[in-house]
Scaffold this motif. Sequence first.
Motif, mmCIF file in Angstrom:
data_model
loop_
_atom_site.group_PDB
_atom_site.id
_atom_site.type_symbol
_atom_site.label_atom_id
_atom_site.label_comp_id
_atom_site.label_asym_id
_atom_site.label_seq_id
_atom_site.Cartn_x
_atom_site.Cartn_y
_atom_site.Cartn_z
ATOM 1 N N ASN A 1 -4.892 15.038 3.387
ATOM 2 C CA ASN A 1 -3.839 14.817 4.251
ATOM 3 C C ASN A 1 -3.834 13.742 4.846
ATOM 4 O O ASN A 1 -3.786 13.143 6.048
ATOM 5 N N THR A 2 -4.004 12.402 3.998
ATOM 6 C CA THR A 2 -4.146 11.157 4.339
ATOM 7 C C THR A 2 -2.761 10.435 4.529
ATOM 8 O O THR A 2 -1.767 10.466 3.454
ATOM 9 N N ASP A 3 -2.445 9.544 5.520
ATOM 10 C CA ASP A 3 -1.245 8.969 5.626
ATOM 11 C C ASP A 3 -1.448 7.615 4.743
ATOM 12 O O ASP A 3 -2.196 6.902 5.155
ATOM 13 N N ASN A 4 -0.384 7.299 4.087
ATOM 14 C CA ASN A 4 -0.397 6.143 3.022
ATOM 15 C C ASN A 4 0.548 4.879 3.458
ATOM 16 O O ASN A 4 0.572 4.159 2.777
ATOM 17 N N SER A 5 1.053 5.304 4.807
ATOM 18 C CA SER A 5 1.818 3.967 5.102
ATOM 19 C C SER A 5 1.115 2.649 5.218
ATOM 20 O O SER A 5 1.746 1.702 5.130
ATOM 21 N N GLY A 6 -0.217 2.711 5.692
ATOM 22 C CA GLY A 6 -0.952 1.425 5.613
ATOM 23 C C GLY A 6 -0.815 0.800 4.405
ATOM 24 O O GLY A 6 -1.053 -0.382 4.434
ATOM 25 N N TYR A 7 -0.839 1.309 3.098
ATOM 26 C CA TYR A 7 -0.853 0.721 1.689
ATOM 27 C C TYR A 7 0.341 -0.257 1.853
ATOM 28 O O TYR A 7 0.237 -1.468 1.434
ATOM 29 N N PHE A 8 1.499 0.266 2.279
ATOM 30 C CA PHE A 8 2.556 -0.419 2.059
ATOM 31 C C PHE A 8 2.712 -1.793 3.266
ATOM 32 O O PHE A 8 2.993 -2.615 2.571
ATOM 33 N N SER A 9 2.081 -1.325 4.236
ATOM 34 C CA SER A 9 2.190 -2.610 5.379
ATOM 35 C C SER A 9 0.890 -3.582 4.800
ATOM 36 O O SER A 9 1.187 -4.791 5.027
ATOM 37 N N GLN A 10 -0.274 -3.140 4.201
ATOM 38 C CA GLN A 10 -1.113 -4.031 3.555
ATOM 39 C C GLN A 10 -0.470 -4.986 2.563
ATOM 40 O O GLN A 10 -0.987 -6.026 2.389
ATOM 41 N N LYS A 11 0.122 -4.354 1.750
ATOM 42 C CA LYS A 11 0.799 -5.142 0.565
ATOM 43 C C LYS A 11 1.963 -6.143 1.132
ATOM 44 O O LYS A 11 2.338 -7.067 0.257
ATOM 45 N N GLY A 12 2.392 -6.035 2.384
ATOM 46 C CA GLY A 12 3.568 -6.666 2.594
ATOM 47 C C GLY A 12 4.772 -6.230 2.276
ATOM 48 O O GLY A 12 5.671 -7.153 2.315
#
Length: 585
Positions: free
Chosen positions: A566-577
Amino acid sequence: MKLYKISLALMLGIGTLTSCSDKLELTNPNQPTTGTFGNTVDDLEDAVVACYHHIRMEGTYARVGYTIDVCRGDEVWNSSQVWYLPFDNLNEPTTDEIGQWSWRDWYYAINICNYVITKSGDDDAALSEQMRRIKGQALFIRGLAYYNLAGYYQNPALILSYDDYSTLDGLYASNVTEGDADGWAQFDRVMDQVEADFAEAMELLPSRSAGGEWAKGRATNGAAAGYYARALMQRHKYNEALAVLKQIIGGTYGTYKLMDNYGDNFREGAAYENNDESLFEVQFLDYGTQGSVDEWTPVNVSKDASQGHAVESNYGPGDYGGWADLSATPWLYQLFKAERTTDGSLDPRLYWTIGTYEPEWEGFEYGNVCYTNPMDPNVPVVTNTANGGLPIAKWTNFRTGLYSNVVTGLKCGINLRMMRYSDVLLRAAECENEVNGPTQQAFDWINEVRNRANLANLNPADFNTKEKLFEQIANVERPKEFGCEYGRGLDLLRWGFFYDSARLQQLKEHNAYTLNTATVKDPVTYPGDGVLSSYDTFLPGHEFFPIYQTTLNNNANLVGNSANNNTDNSGYFSQKGWTIHPVAE
């Protein structure tokens, strides 16, 4: 004759002299082993055929492996409210074995591909033309397998050599990458390999034109190039993908063009399959040529296998023998109805996508028919008798005039066109828009697809920003061209629609439906009384499907993915820019 007798006597004598000390070793050609098989080019040719065989299984493209991505998209909802419901609602439990079938079957394909690749060696320059084709096909199918596994399960284990299976460490592979706290480092590692496999296959395989008759039904460098561009786009490498897509359009990998008749992409038979628009399709035996046995798992090897697919069974309306599981959303139907052709008719793609009665269809193709049965304008055909739903015509014989009822099981013989030239054009337009904004070149590629459907050219003044043109591509052009086909779920992943509140709300609106048969074609306003959406139950991380808990229990080297945790993956997008385009009118 005398020489023959002398030779026979010598052989018998040698046998007599050695029989006391040695046993006669005989090899049964019908029971090959790892020691006797795979040492000749002919053996590896047979192994490549087995690679193709495994992309036609339950968990790859014969049913579940194809349709669970369709469920993840916003163009389809689960009208049976039973089968596929966890996939459609994006709340698949870790204990549901069905969710493991794609993992299982794609690894069967990978194992055989690894065998061929390992036997082919590392020096491509030393390979004969035949061996180049053999290795190239295995690389393409392995890339295809990992592309699917990464898109479904986020952090699959990466196994690249058949020699790895000689030890338990290799057999029980890990999906953990150093410093990987959320599974995305492993995702990147797998996608790096996907890109490498497709890139190498591009160099080894011939074009469809050069391959001639051999290329029909096989992977070519055009197929590899198309999937290479897809893989690049999945991680927002739009500039690199654009260069490859331009090469495909320019004929570097053979000549492709749109079929004049959109419906020719969804019929079976030699006159339609492996046509000029198809970069890659999965081959199924035509109706009337199949065996009688449905093989649902990879371990079945019946000589009487039907060798068809069951996508039609899931799509087909219950009153006509289908399993009535999946329906098109009212949003998709209304999208087609919102724009007329230049002569005032309906978009012909609606005919082949959704099975509704329309006055305009009288005299068009097979007319208003449902499996050769005349349709009553006052009695709409619904997918599920209890819950309604717009029946999906695509990948079925709803409109082909072939038979009067759904032939359920692994029986549909229509080849699944996994990548068509129209996808190349629309992807090129999307990449051009991402790199350079809404240029005339982007409009030209889009209009080429629209013109085939007899729709007017887009007016550039109406799409004068990158966001506006992206909206048109993502939520108008692609749904109408590829509605109810595999790939929409993967698109939503790369666009980041699960990670933006406005985009998630948009998905809920697109997927809205009601459980009744009376207003099946009417627009559905979300939220509203009695209105549901598959995304109502979505939790962060469940844009992927969980790794089956029993698989994790059996292999201590595996860890779960974002759906397991149940991990939110939105951080991957922001990390990649990476950009998540805001909703535009």
